[in-house]
Design an enzyme around this catalytic site. Structure first.
Site, PDB file in Angstrom:
ATOM      1  CG  ASP A 121      -1.964   1.087   1.152  1.00 59.49           C
ATOM      2  OD1 ASP A 121      -2.492   1.316   0.051  1.00 59.49           O
ATOM      3  OD2 ASP A 121      -2.266   1.697   2.190  1.00 59.49           O
ATOM      4  CG  HIS A 128      -4.259  10.883   2.090  1.00 56.26           C
ATOM      5  ND1 HIS A 128      -5.289  10.868   3.009  1.00 56.26           N
ATOM      6  CD2 HIS A 128      -3.410   9.883   2.471  1.00 56.26           C
ATOM      7  CE1 HIS A 128      -5.085   9.921   3.898  1.00 56.26           C
ATOM      8  NE2 HIS A 128      -3.957   9.306   3.598  1.00 56.26           N
ATOM      9  CD  GLU A 194      -6.249   4.480   4.320  1.00 51.94           C
ATOM     10  OE1 GLU A 194      -5.604   3.786   3.509  1.00 51.94           O
ATOM     11  OE2 GLU A 194      -5.747   4.977   5.343  1.00 51.94           O
ATOM     12  CD  GLU A 196      -5.539   2.713  -0.413  1.00 56.85           C
ATOM     13  OE1 GLU A 196      -4.730   2.035  -1.083  1.00 56.85           O
ATOM     14  OE2 GLU A 196      -5.436   2.876   0.819  1.00 56.85           O
ATOM     15  CG  ASP A 228      -5.698  -0.619   2.908  1.00 57.41           C
ATOM     16  OD1 ASP A 228      -5.990  -1.749   3.325  1.00 57.41           O
ATOM     17  OD2 ASP A 228      -4.580  -0.106   3.074  1.00 57.41           O
ATOM     18  NE  ARG A 232      -7.819   6.844   9.050  1.00 58.65           N
ATOM     19  CZ  ARG A 232      -7.072   6.836   7.968  1.00 58.65           C
ATOM     20  NH1 ARG A 232      -5.781   6.579   8.067  1.00 58.65           N
ATOM     21  NH2 ARG A 232      -7.594   7.061   6.778  1.00 58.65           N
ATOM     22  CD  GLN A 235      -2.810   3.991  10.369  1.00 58.82           C
ATOM     23  OE1 GLN A 235      -4.004   3.992  10.118  1.00 58.82           O
ATOM     24  NE2 GLN A 235      -1.917   4.395   9.501  1.00 58.82           N
ATOM     25  CE  LYS A 248      -4.145   1.036   6.105  1.00 59.04           C
ATOM     26  NZ  LYS A 248      -5.162   1.942   5.513  1.00 59.04           N
ATOM     27  CB  THR A 252      -7.180  -4.841   1.871  1.00 57.43           C
ATOM     28  OG1 THR A 252      -6.282  -4.379   2.882  1.00 57.43           O
ATOM     29  CG2 THR A 252      -7.019  -3.999   0.617  1.00 57.43           C
ATOM     30  CB  THR A 342      -6.215   7.888   1.126  1.00 59.26           C
ATOM     31  OG1 THR A 342      -6.304   6.920   2.167  1.00 59.26           O
ATOM     32  CG2 THR A 342      -7.497   8.693   1.077  1.00 59.26           C
ATOM     33  CD  GLU A 356      -7.444  13.269   3.242  1.00 57.08           C
ATOM     34  OE1 GLU A 356      -7.116  14.271   2.581  1.00 57.08           O
ATOM     35  OE2 GLU A 356      -7.527  12.128   2.759  1.00 57.08           O
TER      36      GLU A 356
END
Length: 413
Positions: A121, A128, A194, A196, A228, A232, A235, A248, A252, A342, A356
């Site tokens: 990833d 971002h 996310e 992607e 993905d 948060r 992480q 993470k 996915t 992202t 975000e």
């Protein structure tokens, strides 16, 4: 009464003859027989049976239960198979035969189309990365010193790559808020998405031999959408100093359809202007094929559009990402998946994650079904996209969806 058949598609169909994405499907009357399918409008072509009927030399590859053998066969075979499929589906003389092998989309179950080998990833959106930097380092530089010199990435967990529609169970782990004195264990309180774009490797490479940007088309079979998912809070507590791990690796999601790279030729575009000199293996300003892709992404939460990220704004291209992840001699394997990170644009509605969009929970989204900062149990996220196609048409990418299920296991502690 209309005489239209599944072969008769409107000119604006996103899954017409200029697309022909690959997937793997089963039917209710044969649930133990996965086979390669090609989407055509609202139908799925049983590619192996059709190839056998037409006497194609590629019938054995198309009768496999997954895409990996076809992907490993290399670009000349990919191009030959694509030409055959297009001929079978569009030539009037083949209509009676090919019609026998079309199955309505609503009558199939779609599966993970390829067996993932490795998963990488990246972090390729300047918008971002800058937003994340402003959120977590409000008094410092938004970008880290290395960001404009190399595509930052991490090695993920291929075993938790799942097909679109697979439930996403809220992960558990250690988390520690800034106002807590010690970590606690329990379900993630800040579960995020996310949006992607993923690139699926077909032809492998040898260990010790870097793959240059110029060889991108020889190795990358196709493109899929990716969510993905990210916890948060887990992480944030674990990622210093080695980076993403349990926050993470729980899921996915990828779309059930892989769009051939050649279907996106009309979507090629120049990436953003480079602001820093690049080392030779990453340099891409000397002309040749544009490295960017004009993909228009849409993200919905419980049926409400919350973001429209533009992939054309990505600073690092997929060819640069491939070159970087092999420049040390790391080999490619058939089924490798590498994702963009992202996708976000310069405007507020173009941000590809809730971190975000809500500025880390400070600015909740006001949706018809209530406010959201991060995902709640029962929420469903759907990511779709399209790209410009030949002659002013559009090419669709298969959607990727997932619904959040409650965490299981022990109580918080």
């Amino acid at each position: 009464m209309s005489d239209a058949t599944p072969l008769d598609l409107p000119d604006d169909d996103l899954f017409g003859p200029d697309n022909l994405p690959y997937g793997v499907f089963t039917t209710e009357d044969d649930p133990d027989l996965p086979r390669i399918g090609v989407r055509y409008g609202r139908s799925v072509l049983d590619a192996g049976s059709a190839a056998e009927s037409f006497g194609s030399p590629h019938a054995d590859l198309l009768r496999e239960p997954r895409l990996n053998p076809l992907m490993a066969a290399g670009r000349p075979v990919w191009q030959a198979v694509r030409a055959e499929l297009r001929s079978w589906l569009t030539s009037p003389e083949h209509a009676d035969v090919i019609g026998q092998y079309l199955v309505p989309l609503e009558d199939v179950t779609l599966h993970l189309p390829f067996e993932p080998a490795d998963y990488v990833d990246f972090y390729a959106s300047e918008h971002h990365a800058s937003n994340v930097g402003r959120i977590f380092r409000p008094n410092g530089e938004p970008l880290t010193p290395n960001w404009k010199h190399l595509p930052i990435g991490y090695h993920g967990r291929a075993g938790t790559v799942v097909v679109s529609g697979t439930p996403v169970v809220r992960p558990r782990g250690q988390r520690k808020a800034p106002d807590e004195t010690a970590p606690t264990f329990g379900p993630s309180r800040r579960l995020d998405i996310e949006a992607e774009v993923g690139f699926v490797v077909g032809a492998p490479s040898r260990l010790g031999e870097p793959v240059p940007q110029s060889a991108f088309r020889e190795h990358v079979f196709g493109v899929c959408l990716v969510n993905d998912w990210s916890a948060r809070d887990i992480q944030a507590w674990e990622y210093v100093p080695l980076g993403p791990f349990l926050g993470k690796s729980f899921a996915t999601s990828v779309s059930a359809w892989v769009t051939p790279l050649d279907a996106l030729d009309a979507a090629r575009t120049d990436p953003p202007a480079r602001t820093h000199p690049l080392l030779p293996y990453l340099e891409d300003s000397a002309g040749g094929e544009p490295g960017g892709l004009d993909l228009r992404i849409s993200v919905s939460l419980n049926g409400h559009t919350i973001a429209e990220p533009p992939f054309s704004a990505m600073y690092w291209t997929a060819a640069q990402q491939l070159a970087h992840m092999t420049v040390n001699g790391a080999s490619l394997r058939t089924g490798d998946l590498f994702a963009s990170g992202t996708v976000s644009g310069p405007q507020a509605h173009q941000r590809g994650c809730l971190l975000e969009l809500t500025w880390s929970g400070r600015d909740p989204l006001d949706l018809p079904d209530g406010e959201r900062t991060f995902l709640e149990d029962g929420d469903e996220v759907v990511i779709t996209a399209w790209a410009p196609g030949p002659n002013g048409g559009r090419v669709g990418l298969g959607e990727v969806s997932g619904r959040v299920h409650p965490a299981g296991g022990a109580e918080d502690r």
